[in-house]
Design a protein around this motif. Structure first.
Motif, PDB file in Angstrom:
ATOM      1  N   ALA A 111      66.398  10.118  54.976  1.00  0.00           N
ATOM      2  CA  ALA A 111      67.167  10.308  56.209  1.00  0.00           C
ATOM      3  C   ALA A 111      68.092  11.523  56.122  1.00  0.00           C
ATOM      4  N   SER A 112      68.538  11.848  54.902  1.00  0.00           N
ATOM      5  CA  SER A 112      69.444  12.990  54.726  1.00  0.00           C
ATOM      6  C   SER A 112      68.692  14.294  54.491  1.00  0.00           C
ATOM      7  N   ALA A 113      67.405  14.194  54.164  1.00  0.00           N
ATOM      8  CA  ALA A 113      66.636  15.366  53.751  1.00  0.00           C
ATOM      9  C   ALA A 113      66.602  16.492  54.785  1.00  0.00           C
ATOM     10  N   PRO A 114      66.486  16.202  56.112  1.00  0.00           N
ATOM     11  CA  PRO A 114      66.462  17.325  57.067  1.00  0.00           C
ATOM     12  C   PRO A 114      67.734  18.168  57.031  1.00  0.00           C
ATOM     13  N   VAL A 115      68.880  17.506  56.922  1.00  0.00           N
ATOM     14  CA  VAL A 115      70.156  18.227  56.871  1.00  0.00           C
ATOM     15  C   VAL A 115      70.272  18.997  55.561  1.00  0.00           C
ATOM     16  N   VAL A 116      69.894  18.347  54.461  1.00  0.00           N
ATOM     17  CA  VAL A 116      69.962  18.988  53.153  1.00  0.00           C
ATOM     18  C   VAL A 116      69.069  20.234  53.126  1.00  0.00           C
ATOM     19  N   SER A 117      67.888  20.133  53.722  1.00  0.00           N
ATOM     20  CA  SER A 117      66.977  21.270  53.770  1.00  0.00           C
ATOM     21  C   SER A 117      67.623  22.465  54.470  1.00  0.00           C
ATOM     22  N   ASP A 130      76.332  19.077  53.795  1.00  0.00           N
ATOM     23  CA  ASP A 130      76.266  17.655  53.497  1.00  0.00           C
ATOM     24  C   ASP A 130      76.717  17.397  52.056  1.00  0.00           C
ATOM     25  N   ALA A 131      77.246  16.209  51.812  1.00  0.00           N
ATOM     26  CA  ALA A 131      77.725  15.864  50.465  1.00  0.00           C
ATOM     27  C   ALA A 131      76.606  15.961  49.436  1.00  0.00           C
ATOM     28  N   ALA A 132      75.391  15.548  49.814  1.00  0.00           N
ATOM     29  CA  ALA A 132      74.263  15.625  48.889  1.00  0.00           C
ATOM     30  C   ALA A 132      73.932  17.082  48.566  1.00  0.00           C
ATOM     31  N   THR A 133      74.001  17.941  49.571  1.00  0.00           N
ATOM     32  CA  THR A 133      73.760  19.367  49.346  1.00  0.00           C
ATOM     33  C   THR A 133      74.812  19.948  48.419  1.00  0.00           C
ATOM     34  N   LEU A 134      76.064  19.562  48.633  1.00  0.00           N
ATOM     35  CA  LEU A 134      77.149  20.086  47.809  1.00  0.00           C
ATOM     36  C   LEU A 134      76.925  19.740  46.339  1.00  0.00           C
ATOM     37  N   GLY A 135      76.430  18.517  46.090  1.00  0.00           N
ATOM     38  CA  GLY A 135      76.131  18.130  44.718  1.00  0.00           C
ATOM     39  C   GLY A 135      75.059  19.009  44.101  1.00  0.00           C
ATOM     40  N   VAL A 136      74.031  19.330  44.871  1.00  0.00           N
ATOM     41  CA  VAL A 136      72.963  20.198  44.386  1.00  0.00           C
ATOM     42  C   VAL A 136      73.508  21.597  44.107  1.00  0.00           C
ATOM     43  N   LEU A 137      74.308  22.133  45.012  1.00  0.00           N
ATOM     44  CA  LEU A 137      74.845  23.481  44.856  1.00  0.00           C
ATOM     45  C   LEU A 137      75.765  23.588  43.642  1.00  0.00           C
ATOM     46  N   ARG A 138      76.619  22.583  43.453  1.00  0.00           N
ATOM     47  CA  ARG A 138      77.516  22.597  42.289  1.00  0.00           C
ATOM     48  C   ARG A 138      76.713  22.533  40.991  1.00  0.00           C
ATOM     49  N   ASP A 139      75.703  21.680  40.984  1.00  0.00           N
ATOM     50  CA  ASP A 139      74.856  21.551  39.797  1.00  0.00           C
ATOM     51  C   ASP A 139      74.149  22.875  39.510  1.00  0.00           C
ATOM     52  N   ARG A 152      60.167  16.294  51.996  1.00  0.00           N
ATOM     53  CA  ARG A 152      60.627  14.898  51.870  1.00  0.00           C
ATOM     54  C   ARG A 152      61.051  14.334  53.220  1.00  0.00           C
ATOM     55  N   SER A 153      61.526  15.206  54.104  1.00  0.00           N
ATOM     56  CA  SER A 153      62.037  14.730  55.398  1.00  0.00           C
ATOM     57  C   SER A 153      60.937  14.197  56.310  1.00  0.00           C
ATOM     58  N   VAL A 154      59.672  14.594  56.057  1.00  0.00           N
ATOM     59  CA  VAL A 154      58.588  14.150  56.948  1.00  0.00           C
ATOM     60  C   VAL A 154      57.884  12.909  56.417  1.00  0.00           C
ATOM     61  N   GLY A 155      58.239  12.463  55.220  1.00  0.00           N
ATOM     62  CA  GLY A 155      57.684  11.225  54.686  1.00  0.00           C
ATOM     63  C   GLY A 155      56.170  11.229  54.610  1.00  0.00           C
ATOM     64  N   LEU A 156      55.559  10.258  55.278  1.00  0.00           N
ATOM     65  CA  LEU A 156      54.107  10.086  55.210  1.00  0.00           C
ATOM     66  C   LEU A 156      53.335  11.147  55.996  1.00  0.00           C
TER      67      LEU A 156
END
Length: 268
Positions: free
Chosen positions: A25-31, A74-83, A109-113
């Motif tokens: 669900a977060s993947a489109p924003v993270v992308s 997004d918070a998930a993106t920020l984690g990736v960028l910091r890493d 990942r955002s499109v799933g199946l």
């Protein structure tokens, strides 16, 4: 695909696993965030130098990126960028290239199946751009703005393909690849790879049946040890048989290739 070596390859592998853990669900924003961050790192030379400078402590590089992007992604993106900022990179440009590739992975990942549909649509758009010289010129014209080119993509594709396909075609206009076609081909392979698949481009003189496609895919899967996604190209230059391109391998079973082989043997 974009190739990473040494420390950059290790960093990319770890970051790929990190993005793989992002919720669908977060993947489109993270992308979208990762694509934007890639542009920032690519075009802000001072930032790129600092966050890839191994003389700067990893904690400082990570903290700088955290401060810069906090509240903007997004918070998930920020984690990736910091890493990513805290890791070692073989070349300074590798960080921006990696963030773009990670954006593609998040998009898949955002499109799933529907990932197979995404691969097919990227291939179809690539073929369209290859065939239509006017479209290819319009998308590569340096005098047209990226926004103008993006509007053209919207007119051609919106409502006809997955929104993620439109997103990736627009990203292909960013200029980080030699051509739009090269970018689309790389994205296509990445999309297949996310699913653990290889991509085979099959050139045939006329369309082949679904049952023949299944048999060919099964044979290639056995040969290469992983599922293979087929892209079928109907090519008037093929005289019977087929030519299969998968990675650096070319399996040429066309009549023309067999005739050429026979001529060489006679001449020898």
């Amino acid at each position: 695909m974009v190739s990473f070596r040494g420390a950059s390859a290790d960093a990319m592998a770890a970051l790929t696993d990190l993005v793989g853990g992002v919720a669908e669900a977060s993947a489109p924003v993270v992308s979208g965030d990762l694509f934007s961050a890639a542009r920032t790192v690519r075009y802000e030379a001072a930032l790129r130098r600092v966050v890839t400078d191994q003389s700067v402590p990893a904690e400082a590089r990570s903290g700088l990126v955290g401060d810069l992007f906090n509240g903007k992604v997004d918070a998930a993106t920020l984690g990736v960028l910091r890493d990513a900022a805290g890791r070692r990179w073989t070349r300074t440009r590798d960080l921006a290239d990696a963030l773009e590739q990670l954006g593609v992975i998040a998009a898949v990942r955002s499109v799933g199946l529907q990932a197979d549909t995404l691969v097919d649509e990227l291939f179809a758009v690539r073929q369209l751009v290859n065939r239509d010289h006017g479209l290819r010129d319009a998308l590569s014209d340096p005098l047209r703005s990226v926004a103008d080119k993006g509007a053209l993509v919207d007119t051609l594709l919106t409502g006809k393909v997955l929104p993620t396909t439109v997103q990736l075609v627009k990203q292909a206009l960013a200029g980080s690849y030699r051509t739009v076609v090269a970018a689309l081909e790389d994205y296509e392979r990445t999309a297949a790879q996310v699913q653990g698949e290889g991509v085979a481009t099959v050139h045939v003189a006329r369309p082949i049946t679904e049952s023949d496609q299944r048999r060919l895919a099964a044979a290639l899967t056995r040969q290469y040890g992983r599922p293979v996604h087929l892209n079928i190209v109907v090519d008037a230059g093929v005289i019977g048989g087929m030519k299969v391109e998968i990675g650096d391998d070319v399996i040429d079973g066309t009549v023309l290739a067999r005739l050429d082989d026979a001529r060489r043997k006679i001449a020898g």
